[in-house]
Design a protein around this motif. Sequence first.
Motif, PDB file in Angstrom:
ATOM      1  N   LEU A 181       5.464  -1.876  -6.841  1.00 53.63           N
ATOM      2  CA  LEU A 181       4.417  -0.867  -7.080  1.00 53.63           C
ATOM      3  C   LEU A 181       4.943   0.561  -6.909  1.00 53.63           C
ATOM      4  N   GLU A 182       6.224   0.635  -6.577  1.00 49.65           N
ATOM      5  CA  GLU A 182       6.902   1.915  -6.410  1.00 49.65           C
ATOM      6  C   GLU A 182       6.233   2.817  -5.370  1.00 49.65           C
ATOM      7  N   VAL A 183       5.864   2.179  -4.232  1.00 52.16           N
ATOM      8  CA  VAL A 183       5.337   2.963  -3.108  1.00 52.16           C
ATOM      9  C   VAL A 183       6.085   2.526  -1.844  1.00 52.16           C
ATOM     10  N   HIS A 184       5.817   3.216  -0.767  1.00 56.45           N
ATOM     11  CA  HIS A 184       6.427   2.857   0.505  1.00 56.45           C
ATOM     12  C   HIS A 184       5.733   1.613   1.067  1.00 56.45           C
ATOM     13  N   ASP A 185       6.511   0.798   1.852  1.00 58.14           N
ATOM     14  CA  ASP A 185       5.949  -0.435   2.449  1.00 58.14           C
ATOM     15  C   ASP A 185       4.589  -0.211   3.115  1.00 58.14           C
ATOM     16  N   SER A 186       4.502   0.896   3.826  1.00 60.40           N
ATOM     17  CA  SER A 186       3.274   1.117   4.597  1.00 60.40           C
ATOM     18  C   SER A 186       2.124   1.622   3.724  1.00 60.40           C
ATOM     19  N   ASP A 187       2.397   1.816   2.452  1.00 60.00           N
ATOM     20  CA  ASP A 187       1.324   2.276   1.558  1.00 60.00           C
ATOM     21  C   ASP A 187       0.575   1.130   0.881  1.00 60.00           C
ATOM     22  N   VAL A 188       0.998  -0.095   1.148  1.00 59.04           N
ATOM     23  CA  VAL A 188       0.229  -1.218   0.594  1.00 59.04           C
ATOM     24  C   VAL A 188      -0.471  -1.947   1.729  1.00 59.04           C
ATOM     25  N   GLU A 189      -1.601  -2.582   1.395  1.00 56.91           N
ATOM     26  CA  GLU A 189      -2.304  -3.367   2.417  1.00 56.91           C
ATOM     27  C   GLU A 189      -2.709  -4.729   1.857  1.00 56.91           C
ATOM     28  N   TRP A 190      -2.862  -5.679   2.778  1.00 63.64           N
ATOM     29  CA  TRP A 190      -3.165  -7.065   2.413  1.00 63.64           C
ATOM     30  C   TRP A 190      -4.631  -7.199   2.005  1.00 63.64           C
ATOM     31  N   ASP A 191      -4.882  -7.932   0.946  1.00 59.87           N
ATOM     32  CA  ASP A 191      -6.255  -8.164   0.516  1.00 59.87           C
ATOM     33  C   ASP A 191      -6.384  -9.594  -0.016  1.00 59.87           C
ATOM     34  N   VAL A 192      -6.645 -10.524   0.856  1.00 55.25           N
ATOM     35  CA  VAL A 192      -6.897 -11.941   0.589  1.00 55.25           C
ATOM     36  C   VAL A 192      -5.709 -12.687  -0.049  1.00 55.25           C
ATOM     37  N   ASP A 193      -5.350 -12.309  -1.260  1.00 57.23           N
ATOM     38  CA  ASP A 193      -4.301 -13.044  -1.971  1.00 57.23           C
ATOM     39  C   ASP A 193      -3.316 -12.090  -2.637  1.00 57.23           C
ATOM     40  N   ARG A 194      -3.307 -10.825  -2.196  1.00 62.25           N
ATOM     41  CA  ARG A 194      -2.468  -9.814  -2.869  1.00 62.25           C
ATOM     42  C   ARG A 194      -2.251  -8.594  -1.965  1.00 62.25           C
ATOM     43  N   PHE A 195      -1.282  -7.782  -2.343  1.00 63.38           N
ATOM     44  CA  PHE A 195      -1.134  -6.466  -1.700  1.00 63.38           C
ATOM     45  C   PHE A 195      -1.650  -5.405  -2.658  1.00 63.38           C
ATOM     46  N   VAL A 196      -2.475  -4.498  -2.151  1.00 68.84           N
ATOM     47  CA  VAL A 196      -3.000  -3.408  -2.989  1.00 68.84           C
ATOM     48  C   VAL A 196      -2.512  -2.075  -2.424  1.00 68.84           C
ATOM     49  N   VAL A 197      -2.376  -1.103  -3.321  1.00 71.36           N
ATOM     50  CA  VAL A 197      -1.995   0.232  -2.870  1.00 71.36           C
ATOM     51  C   VAL A 197      -3.204   0.859  -2.179  1.00 71.36           C
ATOM     52  N   LYS A 198      -2.964   1.358  -0.959  1.00 71.36           N
ATOM     53  CA  LYS A 198      -4.062   1.965  -0.197  1.00 71.36           C
ATOM     54  C   LYS A 198      -4.688   3.090  -1.007  1.00 71.36           C
ATOM     55  N   GLY A 199      -5.985   3.078  -1.133  1.00 70.59           N
ATOM     56  CA  GLY A 199      -6.691   4.144  -1.851  1.00 70.59           C
ATOM     57  C   GLY A 199      -6.621   4.007  -3.363  1.00 70.59           C
ATOM     58  N   ALA A 200      -5.862   3.042  -3.877  1.00 69.57           N
ATOM     59  CA  ALA A 200      -5.787   2.853  -5.328  1.00 69.57           C
ATOM     60  C   ALA A 200      -5.916   1.368  -5.641  1.00 69.57           C
ATOM     61  N   PRO A 201      -7.085   0.775  -5.399  1.00 72.66           N
ATOM     62  CA  PRO A 201      -7.257  -0.670  -5.475  1.00 72.66           C
ATOM     63  C   PRO A 201      -6.957  -1.265  -6.843  1.00 72.66           C
ATOM     64  N   GLU A 202      -6.892  -0.451  -7.860  1.00 69.85           N
ATOM     65  CA  GLU A 202      -6.574  -1.003  -9.184  1.00 69.85           C
ATOM     66  C   GLU A 202      -5.082  -1.321  -9.299  1.00 69.85           C
ATOM     67  N   ARG A 203      -4.291  -0.813  -8.342  1.00 71.61           N
ATOM     68  CA  ARG A 203      -2.856  -1.111  -8.372  1.00 71.61           C
ATOM     69  C   ARG A 203      -2.550  -2.178  -7.315  1.00 71.61           C
ATOM     70  N   PHE A 204      -2.133  -3.348  -7.759  1.00 68.05           N
ATOM     71  CA  PHE A 204      -1.871  -4.437  -6.811  1.00 68.05           C
ATOM     72  C   PHE A 204      -0.846  -5.408  -7.368  1.00 68.05           C
ATOM     73  N   LYS A 205      -0.334  -6.268  -6.491  1.00 66.59           N
ATOM     74  CA  LYS A 205       0.513  -7.389  -6.912  1.00 66.59           C
ATOM     75  C   LYS A 205      -0.008  -8.636  -6.196  1.00 66.59           C
ATOM     76  N   THR A 206      -0.311  -9.664  -6.960  1.00 61.18           N
ATOM     77  CA  THR A 206      -0.792 -10.903  -6.337  1.00 61.18           C
ATOM     78  C   THR A 206       0.398 -11.666  -5.762  1.00 61.18           C
ATOM     79  N   MET A 207       0.100 -12.620  -4.872  1.00 58.66           N
ATOM     80  CA  MET A 207       1.177 -13.427  -4.277  1.00 58.66           C
ATOM     81  C   MET A 207       1.945 -14.177  -5.360  1.00 58.66           C
ATOM     82  N   LYS A 208       1.240 -14.580  -6.393  1.00 61.65           N
ATOM     83  CA  LYS A 208       1.896 -15.279  -7.511  1.00 61.65           C
ATOM     84  C   LYS A 208       2.961 -14.373  -8.148  1.00 61.65           C
ATOM     85  N   GLU A 209       2.558 -13.123  -8.397  1.00 62.47           N
ATOM     86  CA  GLU A 209       3.505 -12.174  -9.003  1.00 62.47           C
ATOM     87  C   GLU A 209       4.665 -11.876  -8.053  1.00 62.47           C
ATOM     88  N   ILE A 210       4.308 -11.743  -6.789  1.00 62.41           N
ATOM     89  CA  ILE A 210       5.337 -11.420  -5.793  1.00 62.41           C
ATOM     90  C   ILE A 210       6.351 -12.559  -5.690  1.00 62.41           C
TER      91      ILE A 210
END
Length: 804
Positions: free
Chosen positions: A596-625
């Motif tokens: 997602l081209e952000v710093h580690d601490s800029d993403v947060e866990w959301d059930v089955d994916r990591f989302v960019v804090k404050g930008a929920p439309e940007r995420f990577k699911t565990m499948k993608e990861i």
Amino acid sequence: MNEMTPPKAERAAALKGLGTERKRVEDARFTQGKGNYVDDIKMPGMLFGDFVRSPYAHARIKSINAEKALAVPGVIAVLTADDLRPLNLHWMPTLAGDVQMVLADGKVLFQGQEVAFVVAEDRYIAADAVELVEVEYEELPVVVDPFKAQAEDAPVLREDLEGKMEGAHGPRRHHNHIFTWEQGDRDATDSVIGSADVVAEEMVYYHRTHPCPLETCGCVASMDKVNGKLTVWGTFQAPHAVRTVASLISGIAEHNIRIVSPDIGGGFGNKVGVYPGYICSIVASIVTGVPVKWVEDRMENLMATAFARDYWMQGKIAATKDGKITGLWCHVTADHGAFDACADPTKFPAGFFNICTGSYDIPTAYLAVDGVYTNKAPGGVAYRCSFRVTEAAYFIERMIEVLAIELGMDAAELRAKNFIRKDQFPYQSALGWEYDSGDYHTAWDKALKAVGYKELRKEQAERVEAFKRGETRKLLGIGLTHFTEIVGAGPVKNCDILGLGMFDSCEIRIHPTGSAIARLGTISQGQGHATTFAQILASEIGIPADDITVEEGDTDTAPYGLGTYGSRSTPVAGAATAMAGRKIRAKAQMIAAYLLEVHDSDVEWDVDRFVVKGAPERFKTMKEIAFAAYNQAIPGLEPGLEAVSYYDPPNMTYPFGAYICVMEIDVDTGEWEIRQFYALDDCGTRINPMIIEGQVHGGVTEALAIAMGQEIAYDDMGNVKTGTLMDFFIPTAWETPHYTTDHTVTPSPHHPIGAKGVGESPNVGGVPAFSNAVHDAFRPFGLKQAHMPHDHWRIWKIAHDLGL
Ligand code: PCD
């Protein structure tokens, strides 16, 4: 989040994670007869072993003549102690630091003891040949009573120990004495009891019984002489421990031994120990170079493998006039049979019996346990019990009832008055444990309300009056129990078996397409681990439980662990699973941040994916990861997504529960009928409520069996009187009542997901609930104590002796 993203709750539900009533994945094969049990294993050229067993409980062996047996076509060999002696395998170490004969060496010490091992081309030939082995015995005096065993002139049972006054657990003071184990403060307890307002005293006996799993014990040993590898498929509750011990005893390097526990048809502690059948099969396979199978029959199982209980518990409990308990004293005479083969952590020769202060805040206590040899089968296993915890719970729950009688007080009120309060946790008990968490008053109040306790007592009083007037011959008993369990051994610092530390483990491998396999050091015997451990993981790593395979029981592939018993899988391996999952998530976070081209601490866990804090439309699911983890070069990170955790728990977990049994008793026939059985369990965070309910149903049914009829009984000659299912009570749908289950949730503060064990709780709480109901029915007529099992005859006898 974009419009295509399903809402949080929907995504969480799709995982079938923690708290879900997920259907058992193993049942597809079990209900279709597609399980793979030891007896299903068939190999080319496989031979079969069967034992010649002693008909006597104590006898010298004058001679063994195998000539006629060896003449039977298809008989390959007959092994005796003399054949095993050159290999130094005629005796074996037990789990309790004692030694046990593999095959009778000079004499036999219990009925059913292994004397010779016949190896033949098929099972029937082996069984026929067993009949033809001629053994000449010279009978010796038999001791089945542990008190008589300690008499000055009692026969010496263990001649091999003669003159050895130091045992595995300290000094021995008599030739049939094994150990004395003391806990608590003796002088302080004596003085509290000596000066108390009220003291109740009682001898509480918890009779000898047997786990009796549906599938008996057995194995297939296969020595591959070409590559030097020994494989043993067996009914093992602790496959890794078996491998290590097998390596140490045999000298075969550990990597050349593979132990596999396939499907197991119930364990209940019966499959923790090491039995002569395993050793003989392995030796026979090494000698013949072909696989050898041994599977015991039902009578052999009941008579020779691992009994449970057989504790004589003398107690004194002291209280103030208004019912505040001030002290507890207990002396146990523990009948261990012919060899001390108790399955307990090394430092605890009486298991965790020192949990016998129960759910109560008892400031002063003292406990001494004396282990004694008799002419009975060895064992002393934790039959649905975390090492002598059911004995402890039964003892304290009977002592509370006896004290209530002494005080003339309601037993429910007496309990509530003495419970450890919620604000006292973590609680340090007088006998050495630190209880992690509990809320006993809430559970108790809920239970009493649910059964309508006050009305029941009113009804009971009316019943007594009607009985006295001759209007009925039925009495009503209300059996109360509040129990505290102690499960989840570790910690390694004080829990080991034969020097093997009691941690457990989980190893997770995420596949590139986002499904996974988790392997654990434990082994399910019906508990449903493949279902529940996937649920723990699903919630931790956001991969649906349905996409996670759980594998256990093969030492070539599973990480090292100490196995499944003592309700330790959830507290220990369950914790390892969560911790390994968190390691996966930590790496996934770095991968997601990179993608997602952000710093580690800029993403947060959301059930089955990591989302960019404050930008929920940007995420990577565990499948993608997962896919990226394998297929994308990520600077500074190794490819792959795997983790392993070895978990050494900081403490045990302390599940608890409130059980109430309402029983009708016919004084003329001794017949009983259970009108209501209420079971409230608190096992902290609940992984699968449906599985928990099943565990409670199974465990309470086993408790019903033990309390109301099940027993391994001996006559004075040491003959087992209950060696078949015609005499050994197994409840069917006919005797089994309807159970009402309930729960409260008090998480364990030190377990990563707050879960405690539950599998054993219903047995621990069930036995005193049934037994107390019988006692309670007769309390108005002066009954203080009657020994289990409460079969119809014994209940009739109580009524008869009370003149009813
Ligand atoms: N869980 C849940 N949640 C919680 C807890 C638990 O869900 N919180 C679940 C789990 O996951 C599992 C079960 O439940 O599945 C159980 O768990 P636990 O408690 O942890 O336990 P484990 O370890 O797993 O197991 C063991 C136990 C014991 S011990 C016994 S006896 C019994 C029980 O388990 N066994 C048996 N149960 C059973 N089931 C069956 N089916 N089978 C059998 O066999 Mo010993 O010591 O051995 O004596």
